[in-house]
Design an enzyme around this catalytic site. Structure first.
Site, PDB file in Angstrom:
ATOM      1  N   ASP A  54      40.853  38.445  45.550  1.00 21.85           N
ATOM      2  CA  ASP A  54      41.793  38.834  46.612  1.00 21.85           C
ATOM      3  C   ASP A  54      42.877  37.773  46.805  1.00 21.85           C
ATOM      4  O   ASP A  54      43.198  37.401  47.934  1.00 21.85           O
ATOM      5  CB  ASP A  54      41.055  39.104  47.928  1.00 21.85           C
ATOM      6  N   ILE A  55      43.458  37.324  45.698  1.00 21.98           N
ATOM      7  CA  ILE A  55      44.565  36.370  45.786  1.00 21.98           C
ATOM      8  C   ILE A  55      45.807  37.134  46.233  1.00 21.98           C
ATOM      9  O   ILE A  55      46.210  38.115  45.612  1.00 21.98           O
ATOM     10  CB  ILE A  55      44.812  35.666  44.432  1.00 21.98           C
TER      11      ILE A  55
END
Length: 170
Positions: free
Chosen positions: A33-34
């Site tokens: 979840d960058i």
């Protein structure tokens, strides 16, 4: 759309994030979840990767309900959107490339593909970098964070040389 950052600032944030991802990946952790909201800057302008709630150990299989999306729209790698368990370290690198693109251009890649040539401030390598970093096929992307870091450092060096040439007093 968002306000673009200077290329050097964007490359610095990306470099620091890559070093953090390199550490996570070396420990076998895939963040998944960058995105900008998960990259915090300290007062000293140091990047902190936060929110490991969707992360998993590389190779770990998690049972998710069918059709659930793990990751953030626009930032998650294509294979991650299809099957969250397929997200390996280079899915994080894909997401970081989307973040870098947005920092430099103020746009998301899929909404401004034609405009990317305008942002050749980062040199001729910019288009090659994007082609590799945002490849649909994970096998055509950077192999790991250090591989992507080398490309970033090369673009940064080109940018610094261009800046120096432009700013020279006659």
């Amino acid at each position: 759309p968002s306000r673009p950052l200077s290329p050097l600032k964007a490359l610095d944030i990306t470099t620091q994030t890559l070093l953090g991802l390199q550490r996570l990946h070396n420990e076998g952790i895939v963040h998944r979840d960058i995105k900008p909201a998960n990259l915090l800057l300290s007062q000293q302008e140091e990047v902190r990767i936060i929110d490991l709630g969707l992360s998993r150990l590389h190779g770990e299989i998690q049972n998710h309900p069918r059709n659930i999306i793990v990751g953030s729209p626009y930032y998650a790698a294509p294979e991650q959107m299809q099957d969250p368990n397929q997200a390996g370290p280079n899915a994080d690198l894909y997401s970081l490339a989307v973040v870098l693109y947005r920092m430099v251009t103020g746009q998301l890649p899929e909404h401004s593909q034609r405009k990317s040539k305008q942002y050749s401030l980062l040199g001729e390598q910019w288009m090659d970098f994007l082609q590799t970093a945002l490849a649909h096929d994970p096998g055509q992307r950077f192999t790991d964070a250090s591989d992507m870091l080398q490309a970033i450092q090369s673009m940064q060096k080109d940018w610094e040389q261009k800046s120096e040439e432009i700013c020279k007093m006659p």
